[in-house]
Design a protein around this motif. Structure first.
Motif, PDB file in Angstrom:
ATOM      1  N   PHE A  88      24.575  55.474  35.894  1.00 19.88           N
ATOM      2  CA  PHE A  88      23.538  56.045  35.131  1.00 19.88           C
ATOM      3  C   PHE A  88      23.198  55.825  34.005  1.00 19.88           C
ATOM      4  N   SER A  89      24.297  55.943  32.750  1.00 20.63           N
ATOM      5  CA  SER A  89      24.173  55.377  31.468  1.00 20.63           C
ATOM      6  C   SER A  89      23.770  54.082  31.127  1.00 20.63           C
ATOM      7  N   THR A  90      24.167  53.020  32.139  1.00 19.94           N
ATOM      8  CA  THR A  90      23.952  51.730  31.863  1.00 19.94           C
ATOM      9  C   THR A  90      22.709  51.103  32.669  1.00 19.94           C
ATOM     10  N   GLY A  91      22.180  52.189  33.552  1.00 17.89           N
ATOM     11  CA  GLY A  91      20.901  51.486  34.290  1.00 17.89           C
ATOM     12  C   GLY A  91      21.066  50.650  35.337  1.00 17.89           C
ATOM     13  N   LEU A  92      22.486  50.290  35.447  1.00 18.92           N
ATOM     14  CA  LEU A  92      22.534  49.176  36.657  1.00 18.92           C
ATOM     15  C   LEU A  92      23.162  49.963  37.848  1.00 18.92           C
ATOM     16  N   PRO A  93      22.677  49.147  38.974  1.00 18.53           N
ATOM     17  CA  PRO A  93      22.764  49.709  40.437  1.00 18.53           C
ATOM     18  C   PRO A  93      24.108  50.285  40.604  1.00 18.53           C
ATOM     19  N   LEU A  94      24.106  51.249  41.297  1.00 17.73           N
ATOM     20  CA  LEU A  94      25.249  52.321  41.459  1.00 17.73           C
ATOM     21  C   LEU A  94      26.145  51.433  42.301  1.00 17.73           C
ATOM     22  N   LEU A  95      25.867  50.565  43.468  1.00 15.63           N
ATOM     23  CA  LEU A  95      27.191  49.910  44.126  1.00 15.63           C
ATOM     24  C   LEU A  95      27.479  48.736  43.385  1.00 15.63           C
ATOM     25  N   TYR A  96      26.725  48.244  42.507  1.00 19.77           N
ATOM     26  CA  TYR A  96      27.073  47.128  41.639  1.00 19.77           C
ATOM     27  C   TYR A  96      28.124  47.541  40.770  1.00 19.77           C
ATOM     28  N   VAL A  97      28.039  48.752  40.249  1.00 19.69           N
ATOM     29  CA  VAL A  97      29.376  49.405  39.428  1.00 19.69           C
ATOM     30  C   VAL A  97      30.344  49.767  40.381  1.00 19.69           C
ATOM     31  N   GLY A  98      30.119  50.422  41.594  1.00 18.52           N
ATOM     32  CA  GLY A  98      31.261  51.366  42.222  1.00 18.52           C
ATOM     33  C   GLY A  98      31.909  50.369  43.100  1.00 18.52           C
ATOM     34  N   LEU A  99      31.087  49.478  43.744  1.00 19.62           N
ATOM     35  CA  LEU A  99      32.095  48.522  44.724  1.00 19.62           C
ATOM     36  C   LEU A  99      33.331  47.908  44.124  1.00 19.62           C
ATOM     37  N   PRO A 100      33.193  47.105  43.020  1.00 18.10           N
ATOM     38  CA  PRO A 100      34.221  46.607  42.481  1.00 18.10           C
ATOM     39  C   PRO A 100      35.513  47.583  42.350  1.00 18.10           C
ATOM     40  N   MET A 101      35.421  48.789  41.672  1.00 17.02           N
ATOM     41  CA  MET A 101      36.439  49.714  41.771  1.00 17.02           C
ATOM     42  C   MET A 101      36.964  50.123  42.883  1.00 17.02           C
ATOM     43  N   LEU A 102      36.137  50.161  43.999  1.00 23.89           N
ATOM     44  CA  LEU A 102      36.688  50.688  45.273  1.00 23.89           C
ATOM     45  C   LEU A 102      37.294  49.397  46.079  1.00 23.89           C
ATOM     46  N   THR A 103      36.940  48.258  45.737  1.00 23.38           N
ATOM     47  CA  THR A 103      37.624  46.997  46.313  1.00 23.38           C
ATOM     48  C   THR A 103      39.003  47.070  45.756  1.00 23.38           C
ATOM     49  N   SER A 104      39.307  47.369  44.307  1.00 22.44           N
ATOM     50  CA  SER A 104      40.679  47.540  43.810  1.00 22.44           C
ATOM     51  C   SER A 104      41.262  48.459  44.452  1.00 22.44           C
ATOM     52  N   LEU A 105      40.877  49.786  44.594  1.00 23.56           N
ATOM     53  CA  LEU A 105      41.368  50.875  45.284  1.00 23.56           C
ATOM     54  C   LEU A 105      41.970  50.552  46.751  1.00 23.56           C
ATOM     55  N   SER A 106      41.083  49.684  47.499  1.00 21.98           N
ATOM     56  CA  SER A 106      41.379  49.461  48.848  1.00 21.98           C
ATOM     57  C   SER A 106      42.535  48.569  49.018  1.00 21.98           C
ATOM     58  N   VAL A 107      42.633  47.457  48.293  1.00 22.03           N
ATOM     59  CA  VAL A 107      43.393  46.376  48.035  1.00 22.03           C
ATOM     60  C   VAL A 107      44.721  46.981  47.790  1.00 22.03           C
ATOM     61  N   THR A 108      44.848  47.686  46.660  1.00 17.23           N
ATOM     62  CA  THR A 108      46.217  48.290  46.380  1.00 17.23           C
ATOM     63  C   THR A 108      46.754  49.103  47.442  1.00 17.23           C
ATOM     64  N   HIS A 109      45.959  49.982  48.217  1.00 18.29           N
ATOM     65  CA  HIS A 109      46.202  50.857  49.224  1.00 18.29           C
ATOM     66  C   HIS A 109      46.838  49.890  50.444  1.00 18.29           C
ATOM     67  N   GLY A 110      46.222  48.755  50.859  1.00 20.09           N
ATOM     68  CA  GLY A 110      46.588  48.163  51.988  1.00 20.09           C
ATOM     69  C   GLY A 110      47.808  47.151  51.757  1.00 20.09           C
ATOM     70  N   TYR A 111      47.906  46.541  50.418  1.00 27.16           N
ATOM     71  CA  TYR A 111      48.777  45.558  50.158  1.00 27.16           C
ATOM     72  C   TYR A 111      50.074  45.975  49.643  1.00 27.16           C
ATOM     73  N   LEU A 112      49.947  46.775  48.682  1.00 29.28           N
ATOM     74  CA  LEU A 112      50.918  46.869  47.533  1.00 29.28           C
ATOM     75  C   LEU A 112      51.709  48.128  47.636  1.00 29.28           C
ATOM     76  N   PRO A 113      53.049  47.932  47.826  1.00 24.78           N
ATOM     77  CA  PRO A 113      54.002  49.137  47.341  1.00 24.78           C
ATOM     78  C   PRO A 113      53.662  49.622  46.053  1.00 24.78           C
ATOM     79  N   PRO A 114      53.792  50.980  45.735  1.00 24.97           N
ATOM     80  CA  PRO A 114      54.576  51.991  46.566  1.00 24.97           C
ATOM     81  C   PRO A 114      53.547  52.708  47.594  1.00 24.97           C
ATOM     82  N   HIS A 115      52.614  52.114  47.989  1.00 29.64           N
ATOM     83  CA  HIS A 115      51.669  52.978  49.165  1.00 29.64           C
ATOM     84  C   HIS A 115      52.638  53.007  50.421  1.00 29.64           C
TER      85      HIS A 115
END
Length: 437
Positions: A130-157
């Motif tokens: 909202f504050s940058t005026g950038l598309p929501l998915l452009y901002v949010g998807l990279p963060m969720l990708t990081s969360l997903s990768v760490t969840h699937g690949y990395l201990p201590p998950h």
């Protein structure tokens, strides 16, 4: 036949939601009944399976999502999210804000369940967009990708750690190889892919961001904002460290208790009530009204996720995952690719990355033990496959859809593609490391 019934069930779910616009929760229950009956489950057992799936899913998530919604609302209403956003944009610049979200998601994702990290960070994503005026998915998807990768690949998950134990894989090596594989996967599926979907319009839940920016003097300090917003991560991190380095005793028990995600979020909400509410001169009644509205906004999300959990349980109890796994296990393919394929097949049929990973590991374990394949790479191959092709039987799919206000079609073209890219890049990374070592 079990596979055909499962596929028909998924198609029926798409049809009910996308074509007939039936409520997603009702659609899930209907499809659960369809799959269970045609798979030959006893009617009493079918109902119990649905109840078990809903109970197991909500038992953890209702606490996480509820407390996370409260914390997110407090962070948004107080201006703390606005303050954090201003600092992120100042440090990285608007041009590189995607990388700020990647780093944030990765740091948060390593010690935290995916759903916990999602709920904690999603208000920040909304505010940055909202504050940058950038598309929501452009901002949010990279963060969720990081969360997903760490969840699937990395201990201590839980899943990677449990699979590593099954293969007697070295946790340190698994983490090291996992980091090597994770970086290109995140870059391709996150920032690069997000740049191709700018035209898809996502809208945040209005309860989780402030549409009207607050004046600077009304904002909480940067230190208070960051510490309060990230307090769940701090507490969870303390619990993990205590579990690893302290001997059994009262201190260890207390710190690991505090580090439990539910307790960490509860304490964080209580802290936020003071630091972002009472300390800023707000009345307790006003704060509680705000918390009530935050929880009411996620009621349907909880029901939809419960429906996805019910379908997952019916698919497991009707032995669809076992059928798919058995049909693949006699193949002569490389154990790494076979492990990835089996995990992918179970993920598609069941929806849960954790179930897919653990089931695939149990099947591939005897096949891989005599081939000399790196057990650490086996863990990563299974983890990559367990993230593939997330669709309507995955709770993560519905969390993403509902929080970003997307249609099923839009969610398939964004979330599902992102998860598939993560899975494919993971396999390619594993094969590349295998060719070197």
């Amino acid at each position: 036949m079990p596979l055909i019934i499962a596929v028909l069930g998924i198609l029926l779910l798409f049809l009910l939601i996308a074509k007939f616009k039936l409520n997603a929760f009702l659609s899930f229950i209907i499809v659960c009944l369809f799959v269970g009956i045609f798979q030959g489950m006893e009617l009493g057992n079918l109902v119990q399976s649905i109840q078990k799936g809903i109970g197991n899913t909500l038992g953890f998530l209702v606490l996480i999502l509820g407390l996370g919604a409260m914390l997110g609302k407090l962070v948004a209403d107080s201006g703390a999210a606005q303050q954090i956003t201003a600092q992120l944009v100042a440090k990285f610049g608007v041009k590189h804000v995607q990388w700020a979200m990647v780093v944030t998601g990765f740091i948060v994702g390593i010690p935290m369940f995916y759903s916990v990290g999602f709920v904690i960070l999603i208000p920040l994503v909304f505010t940055v967009a909202f504050s940058t005026g950038l598309p929501l998915l452009y901002v949010g998807l990279p963060m969720l990708t990081s969360l997903s990768v760490t969840h699937g690949y990395l201990p201590p998950h839980p899943a990677p750690t449990a699979i590593a134990a099954m293969f007697n894989a070295d946790i340190g090596k698994t983490l090291m190889y996992g980091l090597i594989v994770a970086v290109p996967a995140i870059i391709v599926a996150g920032p690069l892919f997000a740049r191709t979907i700018k035209k898809i319009e996502a809208k945040p839940l209005k309860e989780f961001y402030n549409a009207e920016p607050m004046s600077e003097e009304d904002l909480p300090s940067t230190t208070v904002s960051i510490l309060t917003a990230l307090s769940p991560i701090i507490f969870i991190g303390i619990g993990i460290v205590a579990e690893q380095i302290l001997e059994e005793g009262l201190l260890r028990n207390v710190l690991t208790f505090i580090g439990n995600p539910v307790i960490a979020l509860l304490i964080s909400v209580l802290i936020a009530i003071y630091t972002l509410g009472l300390a800023k001169g707000k009345e307790m009644g006003t704060i509680m009204d705000s918390l009530s509205s935050s929880v009411s906004s996620i009621t349907m999300i909880l029901l939809i996720i419960a429906g996805a959990g019910a379908l997952k349980e019916v698919l497991i109890d009707s032995h669809v995952s076992e059928y798919i796994a058995d049909s693949l296990k006699n193949s002569s393919i490389s154990p790494l690719i076979l492990a990835w394929l089996i995990a992918t097949a179970i993920r598609v049929s069941v929806g849960s990355a954790t179930v897919a990973g653990l089931t695939a590991a149990g099947i591939v374990l005897p096949l891989a033990s005599g081939t000399g394949t790196s057990p650490e790479l086996m863990v990563l191959a299974i983890g990559s496959g367990s993230l593939m092709l997330s669709h309507v039987n995955d709770t993560g799919f519905w969390m993403f859809k509902e929080y970003f206000n997307l249609s099923v079609k839009e969610t398939l073209s964004t979330w599902t593609v992102m998860e598939t890219l993560v899975g494919i890049m993971g396999l390619l990374g594993v094969l590349a490391i295998n060719s070197i070592i």
